[in-house]
Write a protein that holds these residues in place. Sequence first.
Motif, PDB file in Angstrom:
ATOM      1  N   ASN A 665       0.879  -1.181  -0.079  1.00  0.00           N
ATOM      2  CA  ASN A 665      -0.132   0.122  -0.044  1.00  0.00           C
ATOM      3  C   ASN A 665       0.877   1.111  -0.135  1.00  0.00           C
ATOM      4  O   ASN A 665       0.217   2.262   0.095  1.00  0.00           O
ATOM      5  N   VAL A 666       2.260   1.339   0.032  1.00  0.00           N
ATOM      6  CA  VAL A 666       3.145   2.298   0.081  1.00  0.00           C
ATOM      7  C   VAL A 666       4.047   2.178  -0.917  1.00  0.00           C
ATOM      8  O   VAL A 666       4.769   1.137  -1.283  1.00  0.00           O
ATOM      9  N   LYS A 667       4.567   3.309  -1.479  1.00  0.00           N
ATOM     10  CA  LYS A 667       5.481   3.653  -2.405  1.00  0.00           C
ATOM     11  C   LYS A 667       6.194   4.565  -1.853  1.00  0.00           C
ATOM     12  O   LYS A 667       6.057   5.677  -1.465  1.00  0.00           O
ATOM     13  N   VAL A 668       7.674   4.353  -1.782  1.00  0.00           N
ATOM     14  CA  VAL A 668       8.952   5.342  -1.589  1.00  0.00           C
ATOM     15  C   VAL A 668       9.642   5.602  -2.412  1.00  0.00           C
ATOM     16  O   VAL A 668      10.118   4.696  -3.386  1.00  0.00           O
ATOM     17  N   LEU A 669       9.542   6.978  -2.894  1.00  0.00           N
ATOM     18  CA  LEU A 669      10.182   7.519  -4.263  1.00  0.00           C
ATOM     19  C   LEU A 669      11.388   8.079  -3.741  1.00  0.00           C
ATOM     20  O   LEU A 669      11.560   8.941  -2.795  1.00  0.00           O
ATOM     21  N   GLY A 670      12.400   8.023  -4.416  1.00  0.00           N
ATOM     22  CA  GLY A 670      13.773   8.847  -4.066  1.00  0.00           C
ATOM     23  C   GLY A 670      14.910   7.820  -3.488  1.00  0.00           C
ATOM     24  O   GLY A 670      14.668   6.335  -3.545  1.00  0.00           O
ATOM     25  N   PRO A 671      15.946   8.418  -2.873  1.00  0.00           N
ATOM     26  CA  PRO A 671      16.083  10.067  -2.652  1.00  0.00           C
ATOM     27  C   PRO A 671      16.494  10.431  -4.031  1.00  0.00           C
ATOM     28  O   PRO A 671      17.125  10.070  -4.979  1.00  0.00           O
ATOM     29  N   ALA A 672      15.988  11.792  -4.205  1.00  0.00           N
ATOM     30  CA  ALA A 672      16.144  12.493  -5.064  1.00  0.00           C
ATOM     31  C   ALA A 672      16.778  14.004  -4.722  1.00  0.00           C
ATOM     32  O   ALA A 672      16.414  14.329  -3.753  1.00  0.00           O
ATOM     33  N   GLU A 673      17.660  14.583  -5.467  1.00  0.00           N
ATOM     34  CA  GLU A 673      18.120  15.893  -5.199  1.00  0.00           C
ATOM     35  C   GLU A 673      17.137  16.775  -5.197  1.00  0.00           C
ATOM     36  O   GLU A 673      16.262  16.763  -5.894  1.00  0.00           O
ATOM     37  N   ALA A 674      16.824  17.697  -3.997  1.00  0.00           N
ATOM     38  CA  ALA A 674      15.724  18.525  -3.956  1.00  0.00           C
ATOM     39  C   ALA A 674      15.934  19.643  -5.206  1.00  0.00           C
ATOM     40  O   ALA A 674      17.190  20.130  -5.507  1.00  0.00           O
ATOM     41  N   PRO A 675      14.731  20.296  -5.596  1.00  0.00           N
ATOM     42  CA  PRO A 675      14.923  21.390  -6.462  1.00  0.00           C
ATOM     43  C   PRO A 675      15.674  22.263  -6.142  1.00  0.00           C
ATOM     44  O   PRO A 675      16.459  23.048  -6.983  1.00  0.00           O
ATOM     45  N   VAL A 676      15.745  22.987  -4.777  1.00  0.00           N
ATOM     46  CA  VAL A 676      16.680  23.623  -4.540  1.00  0.00           C
ATOM     47  C   VAL A 676      17.768  22.899  -3.679  1.00  0.00           C
ATOM     48  O   VAL A 676      17.455  22.515  -2.500  1.00  0.00           O
ATOM     49  N   ALA A 677      18.779  22.528  -4.183  1.00  0.00           N
ATOM     50  CA  ALA A 677      19.674  21.255  -3.807  1.00  0.00           C
ATOM     51  C   ALA A 677      20.449  21.829  -2.440  1.00  0.00           C
ATOM     52  O   ALA A 677      21.013  21.040  -1.831  1.00  0.00           O
ATOM     53  N   VAL A 678      20.725  23.000  -2.394  1.00  0.00           N
ATOM     54  CA  VAL A 678      21.590  23.561  -1.141  1.00  0.00           C
ATOM     55  C   VAL A 678      20.846  24.849  -0.411  1.00  0.00           C
ATOM     56  O   VAL A 678      20.653  25.781  -1.134  1.00  0.00           O
ATOM     57  N   VAL A 679      20.636  24.794   0.838  1.00  0.00           N
ATOM     58  CA  VAL A 679      20.198  25.866   1.571  1.00  0.00           C
ATOM     59  C   VAL A 679      20.826  25.927   2.634  1.00  0.00           C
ATOM     60  O   VAL A 679      21.038  25.218   3.558  1.00  0.00           O
ATOM     61  N   ARG A 680      21.411  27.114   3.037  1.00  0.00           N
ATOM     62  CA  ARG A 680      22.307  27.535   4.197  1.00  0.00           C
ATOM     63  C   ARG A 680      23.506  26.524   4.211  1.00  0.00           C
ATOM     64  O   ARG A 680      23.949  26.376   5.067  1.00  0.00           O
ATOM     65  N   GLY A 681      24.102  26.281   3.050  1.00  0.00           N
ATOM     66  CA  GLY A 681      25.361  25.404   3.137  1.00  0.00           C
ATOM     67  C   GLY A 681      24.940  24.089   3.256  1.00  0.00           C
ATOM     68  O   GLY A 681      25.985  23.117   3.386  1.00  0.00           O
ATOM     69  N   ARG A 682      23.933  23.556   3.329  1.00  0.00           N
ATOM     70  CA  ARG A 682      23.446  22.301   3.623  1.00  0.00           C
ATOM     71  C   ARG A 682      22.876  21.601   2.442  1.00  0.00           C
ATOM     72  O   ARG A 682      22.013  22.135   1.859  1.00  0.00           O
ATOM     73  N   HIS A 683      23.209  20.469   2.053  1.00  0.00           N
ATOM     74  CA  HIS A 683      22.673  19.642   0.736  1.00  0.00           C
ATOM     75  C   HIS A 683      21.765  19.098   1.184  1.00  0.00           C
ATOM     76  O   HIS A 683      21.366  18.332   2.068  1.00  0.00           O
ATOM     77  N   ARG A 684      20.613  19.057   0.164  1.00  0.00           N
ATOM     78  CA  ARG A 684      19.301  18.580   0.293  1.00  0.00           C
ATOM     79  C   ARG A 684      18.963  17.343  -0.515  1.00  0.00           C
ATOM     80  O   ARG A 684      18.925  17.732  -1.749  1.00  0.00           O
ATOM     81  N   PHE A 685      18.412  16.230  -0.097  1.00  0.00           N
ATOM     82  CA  PHE A 685      17.923  15.111  -0.589  1.00  0.00           C
ATOM     83  C   PHE A 685      16.205  14.967  -0.223  1.00  0.00           C
ATOM     84  O   PHE A 685      16.152  14.823   1.136  1.00  0.00           O
ATOM     85  N   ARG A 686      15.381  14.411  -1.011  1.00  0.00           N
ATOM     86  CA  ARG A 686      13.808  14.270  -0.556  1.00  0.00           C
ATOM     87  C   ARG A 686      13.602  13.082  -0.855  1.00  0.00           C
ATOM     88  O   ARG A 686      14.210  12.281  -1.918  1.00  0.00           O
ATOM     89  N   LEU A 687      12.834  12.330  -0.149  1.00  0.00           N
ATOM     90  CA  LEU A 687      12.057  11.043  -0.345  1.00  0.00           C
ATOM     91  C   LEU A 687      10.520  11.582  -0.248  1.00  0.00           C
ATOM     92  O   LEU A 687      10.289  12.412   0.534  1.00  0.00           O
TER      93      LEU A 687
END
Length: 727
Positions: A665-687
């Motif tokens: 019943n659950v799908k887990v998508l990702g990890p993918a780099e976030a559209p804004v990949a770096v904020v405040r010097g920190r890299h961001r990946f999304r699930l």
Amino acid sequence: MPNSPAKRTVDVLVPVALDQAYSYRVPAGMELNAGDFVRVPLGPRVCTAVVWGEGTARPGLDNRLKDVEDKLDIPPLKSELREFVDWVARYTLAPRGMVLRMTMRMGEHLGPARERVGVRLAGPPPARKTPARARVLALLADGLTRAKADAAQEAGVSAGVIDGLVDEGTLETVVLPPDPVASAPDPDFAKPEFSLAQLAAADALRVAAAQGGYTVSLLDGVTGSGKTEVYFEAVAENIRRKRQTLILMPEIALTAQFLNRFSERFGTRPAEWHSQLSPRKRARTWAAVAAGEVSVVVGARSALFLPYADLGLIVVDEEHDPAYKQDEGASYHARDMAVVRGSIEKVPVILASATPSVESEVNARRGRYRRIQLPERFGGAHLPSIDAIDLRNEGPPRGRFIAPRLAEAVRDVLARKEQALLFLNRRGYAPLTLCRACGFRMQCPNCDAWLVDHRFRKRLVCHHCGFAKPMPEECPNCHEVESFVACGPGVERLEHEAAELFPEARILVLSSDMVESFERLRSELEDVAEGRFDIVIGTQLVAKGHHFPKLNLVGIVDADLGLGNGDPRAAERTFQLLHQVTGRAGREEGRGIGFLQTHQPEHPVMRALILGDREAFYKNEIELRERTLYPPFGRLASIVITANERHEAEGYGRALVACAPRDENVKVLGPAEAPVAVVRGRHRFRLLVKALRAYDLSAYLREWLVNAPKVRGNVRYSVDVDPQSFF
């Protein structure tokens, strides 16, 4: 020697980022019940907390528990609010202590308030008589007590004159009680004249308030149909029943005109609750709400967590607005949680909007919510006609952003002494600054984002982290002097162009980054309503429920702006925003018209707006959501992983996915780099986690994250159930 009886223990919830309650011993002679506020030791400090329930006996461990230090003289948290805290924490996966923290704004550490001093006649006339003293004595001859400052002002004298009369014994000082947070509203102060449709809607909401019990009503009315005045009748009924009302608003900018309208209807202003209140005013308002001394609270989303003594009605105005989503700390949607609190408190909930959220629209279509419609504008006013300006064929000259047809329409409006609104949902002067010599772009050093030119502040600014710097005199890449050029428009650049096109017009820019103070914003909105400006240039700040009687033209400078960002809600948000903005036109005087400058007039959102076919938009959007199992036909949760290094964030994301429980019943998508990949010097990946609507996604996430790999170093993750943002 017989064993001494074990002391009673209670479980206490502390307002810190912890999910569990801690057990404390109750000292002899102290009476404690669930909901009581107490002071308890926590590590090296003592903090205020709330008794959450009876403790569990732990043979042999009781002597290791710490004692409750004190019980505070504060009205206890009611069981309904404690249940609400537990529900929100369980659903959003936020620690219960952090949710509790939102209910505890009583200002206990502010110290004693400054006393208000009043004066009144008490003794013989003074030996020395002066005209100033005579005015004071004449004023106070009625025997009433007045605040010292008020007496001086009314008599037209200095405070020294009052002090001299006190020293001579003619006047005496009296400690005055603090001013009430809000006076009691009169439900019969000024009853409005309603059309037949408004009267039917008002009667339906009035009956819901009178009967009480949990119901949800969707007040679905076109812009300018008088939704506020209609739901005021439910508020009036709740006041008559001597119960409290909460009216949620998405932005404090909305409240200026709203408070005036409330005062005109009920004879006084309601209590306010938002971030701009002083700490002292917040503390007094919190206490008055808890004691039942306040009848109506108008507030931002955090007002949902106030400890109401007897809540009888909840209204969510502009229920579709994205500002109801809280993204920092405990992540929740105030509209949805308002419905939950209404269910727990067993009180009616009213959701009001001209463009309901897809979730509320589907709930109304399926009978979960009762729809109450207002299909026409009040007073016979017409909805604005909408026309498209195809920028592919009739766009503005190079370097300009206002098309000739829109400019001509603005001139016609100005000639009739009416107002025009130019809307562009982009702050600053230009979104991108580049070197014309080498193409170098000014980028934020901390984020994966371009710096935005803000000419008003004379700075290049990052809208993600707040980094700012002055415009450099030379390009740091090729060292060409004065080579930077602004690309694209923001509202400040639009103001510059409008000033050249319409030199005689009085122009005002309304943008959140240019708001100097809350009071200044209220004053400017009032100036617009009074017709002191001819052209208003604004961001989404101007789209939210304002009433400008002389405004008859709205020009959307870039109608496509919100459609191309990959957000699953992009079409819905664009439709709602543009519908609300164009709905500012023609609300009182004359016929309103709106122009959409667009490169894609054939897009379903544009077609629905141009044809005034709201039903077509909802039909298309609901079918798409149902086909793809996006909300409200499915459930979503977002997990954002951040780290100082890209590979660390991505690596933890992969490890997290690897340990996700397997469930069809659950799908887990990702990890993918976030559209804004770096904020405040920190890299961001999304699930992104997708599940069926009826599935308990919160429970799945909780099971998953309990067994998640241990977070090491600077890696962090955050969970957002029902995300609204996908940046």
